[in-house]
Design a protein around this motif. Structure first.
Motif, PDB file in Angstrom:
ATOM      1  N   LYS A   1       0.833  -1.213   0.000  1.00 37.18           N
ATOM      2  CA  LYS A   1       0.000   0.000   0.000  1.00 37.18           C
ATOM      3  C   LYS A   1       0.865   1.259   0.000  1.00 37.18           C
ATOM      4  CE  LYS A   1      -3.977   0.261   2.634  1.00 37.18           C
ATOM      5  NZ  LYS A   1      -4.818  -0.015   3.850  1.00 37.18           N
ATOM      6  N   ARG A   2       1.897   1.257   0.832  1.00 43.21           N
ATOM      7  CA  ARG A   2       2.771   2.438   0.911  1.00 43.21           C
ATOM      8  C   ARG A   2       3.507   2.644  -0.403  1.00 43.21           C
ATOM      9  NH1 ARG A   2       0.559   1.736   5.455  1.00 43.21           N
ATOM     10  NH2 ARG A   2      -1.151   2.163   4.035  1.00 43.21           N
ATOM     11  N   ARG A   3       3.925   1.546  -1.056  1.00 44.84           N
ATOM     12  CA  ARG A   3       4.598   1.683  -2.356  1.00 44.84           C
ATOM     13  C   ARG A   3       3.654   2.310  -3.373  1.00 44.84           C
ATOM     14  NH1 ARG A   3       6.991   0.553   0.969  1.00 44.84           N
ATOM     15  NH2 ARG A   3       7.758   2.642   0.701  1.00 44.84           N
ATOM     16  N   LEU A   4       2.355   1.970  -3.268  1.00 45.07           N
ATOM     17  CA  LEU A   4       1.367   2.509  -4.206  1.00 45.07           C
ATOM     18  C   LEU A   4       0.896   3.900  -3.807  1.00 45.07           C
ATOM     19  CD1 LEU A   4      -0.818  -0.718  -4.694  1.00 45.07           C
ATOM     20  CD2 LEU A   4       0.846   0.233  -6.306  1.00 45.07           C
ATOM     21  N   GLY A   5       1.413   4.387  -2.662  1.00 47.17           N
ATOM     22  CA  GLY A   5       1.040   5.729  -2.219  1.00 47.17           C
ATOM     23  C   GLY A   5      -0.314   5.786  -1.529  1.00 47.17           C
ATOM     24  N   ILE A   6      -0.833   4.648  -1.060  1.00 45.54           N
ATOM     25  CA  ILE A   6      -2.101   4.640  -0.320  1.00 45.54           C
ATOM     26  C   ILE A   6      -1.776   4.870   1.156  1.00 45.54           C
ATOM     27  CG2 ILE A   6      -4.189   3.318   0.252  1.00 45.54           C
ATOM     28  CD1 ILE A   6      -3.587   1.593  -2.261  1.00 45.54           C
ATOM     29  N   ALA A   7      -2.341   5.923   1.739  1.00 49.35           N
ATOM     30  CA  ALA A   7      -2.004   6.313   3.109  1.00 49.35           C
ATOM     31  C   ALA A   7      -2.471   5.273   4.123  1.00 49.35           C
ATOM     32  CB  ALA A   7      -2.638   7.659   3.441  1.00 49.35           C
ATOM     33  N   ALA A   8      -1.759   5.197   5.272  1.00 43.83           N
ATOM     34  CA  ALA A   8      -2.101   4.265   6.345  1.00 43.83           C
ATOM     35  C   ALA A   8      -3.542   4.497   6.785  1.00 43.83           C
ATOM     36  CB  ALA A   8      -1.155   4.449   7.526  1.00 43.83           C
ATOM     37  N   GLY A   9      -4.296   3.412   6.855  1.00 48.46           N
ATOM     38  CA  GLY A   9      -5.680   3.506   7.310  1.00 48.46           C
ATOM     39  C   GLY A   9      -6.675   3.701   6.170  1.00 48.46           C
ATOM     40  N   ARG A  10      -6.174   4.038   4.969  1.00 48.03           N
ATOM     41  CA  ARG A  10      -7.094   4.172   3.825  1.00 48.03           C
ATOM     42  C   ARG A  10      -7.488   2.785   3.341  1.00 48.03           C
ATOM     43  NH1 ARG A  10      -6.808   8.569   0.421  1.00 48.03           N
ATOM     44  NH2 ARG A  10      -8.266   7.399  -0.856  1.00 48.03           N
ATOM     45  N   ARG A  11      -8.731   2.673   2.893  1.00 43.38           N
ATOM     46  CA  ARG A  11      -9.263   1.387   2.465  1.00 43.38           C
ATOM     47  C   ARG A  11      -8.592   0.911   1.177  1.00 43.38           C
ATOM     48  NH1 ARG A  11     -14.928   2.423   1.139  1.00 43.38           N
ATOM     49  NH2 ARG A  11     -14.648   3.777   2.928  1.00 43.38           N
ATOM     50  N   TRP A  12      -8.327  -0.387   1.083  1.00 42.14           N
ATOM     51  CA  TRP A  12      -7.820  -0.969  -0.158  1.00 42.14           C
ATOM     52  C   TRP A  12      -8.476  -2.333  -0.323  1.00 42.14           C
ATOM     53  CZ3 TRP A  12      -2.603  -3.652  -1.405  1.00 42.14           C
ATOM     54  CH2 TRP A  12      -2.434  -3.727  -2.804  1.00 42.14           C
ATOM     55  N   PHE A  13      -9.728  -2.302  -0.740  1.00 39.16           N
ATOM     56  CA  PHE A  13     -10.533  -3.509  -0.875  1.00 39.16           C
ATOM     57  C   PHE A  13     -10.119  -4.292  -2.119  1.00 39.16           C
ATOM     58  CE2 PHE A  13     -14.378  -5.814  -2.090  1.00 39.16           C
ATOM     59  CZ  PHE A  13     -14.746  -6.384  -0.882  1.00 39.16           C
ATOM     60  N   PRO A  14     -10.053  -5.615  -2.116  1.00 42.67           N
ATOM     61  CA  PRO A  14     -10.313  -6.526  -0.986  1.00 42.67           C
ATOM     62  C   PRO A  14      -9.047  -6.924  -0.239  1.00 42.67           C
ATOM     63  CG  PRO A  14     -10.107  -7.837  -2.968  1.00 42.67           C
ATOM     64  CD  PRO A  14      -9.804  -6.401  -3.368  1.00 42.67           C
ATOM     65  N   TRP A  15      -7.910  -6.282  -0.561  1.00 49.79           N
ATOM     66  CA  TRP A  15      -6.629  -6.743   0.005  1.00 49.79           C
ATOM     67  C   TRP A  15      -6.521  -6.510   1.494  1.00 49.79           C
ATOM     68  CZ3 TRP A  15      -5.035 -10.085  -3.173  1.00 49.79           C
ATOM     69  CH2 TRP A  15      -5.298  -9.915  -4.537  1.00 49.79           C
ATOM     70  N   ASP A  16      -7.208  -5.485   2.012  1.00 50.91           N
ATOM     71  CA  ASP A  16      -7.217  -5.274   3.460  1.00 50.91           C
ATOM     72  C   ASP A  16      -7.823  -6.473   4.188  1.00 50.91           C
ATOM     73  OD1 ASP A  16      -6.031  -2.726   3.794  1.00 50.91           O
ATOM     74  OD2 ASP A  16      -7.850  -1.747   3.090  1.00 50.91           O
ATOM     75  N   GLN A  17      -8.683  -7.212   3.490  1.00 49.54           N
ATOM     76  CA  GLN A  17      -9.312  -8.384   4.099  1.00 49.54           C
ATOM     77  C   GLN A  17      -8.543  -9.668   3.749  1.00 49.54           C
ATOM     78  OE1 GLN A  17     -11.381  -5.876   2.755  1.00 49.54           O
ATOM     79  NE2 GLN A  17     -11.675  -5.267   4.878  1.00 49.54           N
ATOM     80  N   LEU A  18      -8.076  -9.751   2.503  1.00 47.50           N
ATOM     81  CA  LEU A  18      -7.454 -10.999   2.048  1.00 47.50           C
ATOM     82  C   LEU A  18      -6.026 -11.181   2.558  1.00 47.50           C
ATOM     83  CD1 LEU A  18      -8.753 -11.361  -1.617  1.00 47.50           C
ATOM     84  CD2 LEU A  18      -9.505 -12.561   0.445  1.00 47.50           C
ATOM     85  N   ASP A  19      -5.380 -10.088   2.966  1.00 46.01           N
ATOM     86  CA  ASP A  19      -3.993 -10.163   3.451  1.00 46.01           C
ATOM     87  C   ASP A  19      -3.804 -11.248   4.504  1.00 46.01           C
ATOM     88  OD1 ASP A  19      -5.474  -8.855   5.397  1.00 46.01           O
ATOM     89  OD2 ASP A  19      -4.176  -7.101   5.538  1.00 46.01           O
ATOM     90  N   MET A  20      -4.684 -11.234   5.516  1.00 52.49           N
ATOM     91  CA  MET A  20      -4.523 -12.195   6.617  1.00 52.49           C
ATOM     92  C   MET A  20      -4.941 -13.610   6.202  1.00 52.49           C
ATOM     93  SD  MET A  20      -7.883 -12.701   7.726  1.00 52.49           S
ATOM     94  CE  MET A  20      -7.541 -13.458   9.290  1.00 52.49           C
ATOM     95  N   VAL A  21      -5.847 -13.721   5.249  1.00 48.67           N
ATOM     96  CA  VAL A  21      -6.250 -15.049   4.755  1.00 48.67           C
ATOM     97  C   VAL A  21      -5.079 -15.692   4.024  1.00 48.67           C
ATOM     98  CG1 VAL A  21      -7.746 -16.302   3.171  1.00 48.67           C
ATOM     99  CG2 VAL A  21      -8.652 -14.384   4.480  1.00 48.67           C
ATOM    100  N   LEU A  22      -4.493 -14.941   3.103  1.00 44.73           N
ATOM    101  CA  LEU A  22      -3.402 -15.502   2.299  1.00 44.73           C
ATOM    102  C   LEU A  22      -2.183 -15.784   3.169  1.00 44.73           C
ATOM    103  CD1 LEU A  22      -3.907 -13.333  -0.917  1.00 44.73           C
ATOM    104  CD2 LEU A  22      -4.805 -15.605  -0.397  1.00 44.73           C
ATOM    105  N   GLY A  23      -1.878 -14.870   4.089  1.00 44.07           N
ATOM    106  CA  GLY A  23      -0.753 -15.080   5.005  1.00 44.07           C
ATOM    107  C   GLY A  23      -0.992 -16.278   5.910  1.00 44.07           C
ATOM    108  N   GLY A  24      -2.198 -16.373   6.463  1.00 46.98           N
ATOM    109  CA  GLY A  24      -2.544 -17.486   7.356  1.00 46.98           C
ATOM    110  C   GLY A  24      -2.479 -18.821   6.624  1.00 46.98           C
ATOM    111  N   ILE A  25      -3.000 -18.852   5.401  1.00 45.87           N
ATOM    112  CA  ILE A  25      -2.965 -20.098   4.629  1.00 45.87           C
ATOM    113  C   ILE A  25      -1.511 -20.473   4.316  1.00 45.87           C
ATOM    114  CG2 ILE A  25      -3.522 -21.169   2.403  1.00 45.87           C
ATOM    115  CD1 ILE A  25      -6.196 -19.630   2.474  1.00 45.87           C
ATOM    116  N   ALA A  26      -0.733 -19.493   3.866  1.00 46.36           N
ATOM    117  CA  ALA A  26       0.661 -19.770   3.483  1.00 46.36           C
ATOM    118  C   ALA A  26       1.439 -20.367   4.656  1.00 46.36           C
ATOM    119  CB  ALA A  26       1.337 -18.489   2.990  1.00 46.36           C
ATOM    120  N   PHE A  27       1.344 -19.736   5.825  1.00 47.87           N
ATOM    121  CA  PHE A  27       2.071 -20.253   6.994  1.00 47.87           C
ATOM    122  C   PHE A  27       1.432 -21.551   7.495  1.00 47.87           C
ATOM    123  CE2 PHE A  27       4.692 -16.567   8.937  1.00 47.87           C
ATOM    124  CZ  PHE A  27       5.000 -16.061   7.687  1.00 47.87           C
ATOM    125  N   GLY A  28       0.109 -21.616   7.461  1.00 46.87           N
ATOM    126  CA  GLY A  28      -0.623 -22.780   7.952  1.00 46.87           C
ATOM    127  C   GLY A  28      -0.303 -24.047   7.164  1.00 46.87           C
TER     128      GLY A  28
END
Ligand code: CTP
Ligand code: MG
Length: 184
Positions: free
Chosen positions: A119-146
């Motif tokens: 998000k920061r590389r794309l210039g999206i400020a902290a706390g600004r919405r970035w749908f659906p990645w704000d939701q999928l981030d933890m799913v993909l990370g959890g699956i990868a580690f899991g």
């Protein structure tokens, strides 16, 4: 069909708990000493690396919450009746379940941090919405580690990817309502 959905969500609950823990710890003012940005405020080509919303407190709270919660799931599944529940939980030892909570928690938090980096590389400020990645981030990370401990089926991956953004929006709305989050 609903059985698979419920069991998959139940199995993945430590990741959801880990993802919520940073917000809850912030709301109640816990572990204040660890409330420092991971990137230390340093910049990378003129832009924040992760931004001020990714703190050490969030990492510690998230991973710890995932571990505590999965231990609780283990205790619930394998304790003596009448406390045991019938939802299947595949990790049959205390150590195995805590490891599972660690992997899901660390994966969820890592996915979230990686997303903030993008998000920061794309210039999206902290706390600004970035749908659906704000939701999928933890799913993909959890699956990868899991995956180090459990082979998710494609059906389970689909359940998590489809249902999480819906739940995520709901949770974000609550956080927004409580003035913890700047955007839903
Ligand atoms: N949080 C934290 N440490 C983390 C993750 C989250 O302290 N590692 C806290 C921050 O207070 C953050 C809140 O939880 O504001 C919500 O997290 P999240 O939605 O992941 O962050 P955003 O505010 O959306 O920031 P970003 O744009 O970087 O995703
Ligand atoms: Mg966010």
């Amino acid at each position: 069909m609903w059985n698979i959905a419920v069991e998959t969500i139940y199995l993945f609950l430590p990741a959801y708990i880990a993802n919520m823990a940073p917000v809850i710890f912030k709301y109640f003012g816990l572990l204040k000493k660890l409330d420092v940005p991971i990137d230390g405020g340093t910049k990378f080509f003129g832009k924040e690396i992760l931004g001020p919303h990714k703190t050490l407190r969030g990492v510690i709270a998230g991973v710890a919450a995932g571990m505590v919660f999965s231990f609780f799931q283990f205790a619930l599944a394998y304790s003596a009746k009448p406390f045991s529940v019938t939802v299947s939980f595949p990790f049959q030892t205390a150590f195995g379940s805590i490891m599972w909570g660690f992997l899901l928690g660390a994966g969820a938090i890592f996915g979230d941090i990686l997303k903030s980096f993008v998000k920061r590389r794309l210039g999206i400020a902290a706390g600004r919405r970035w749908f659906p990645w704000d939701q999928l981030d933890m799913v993909l990370g959890g699956i990868a580690f899991g995956l180090l401990m459990y082979s998710f089926s494609w059906t389970q991956v689909a359940v998590l990817v489809v249902l999480t953004p819906l739940f995520g929006l709901l949770i974000n709305l609550v956080g927004y309502g409580l003035r913890i989050k700047e955007a839903w």
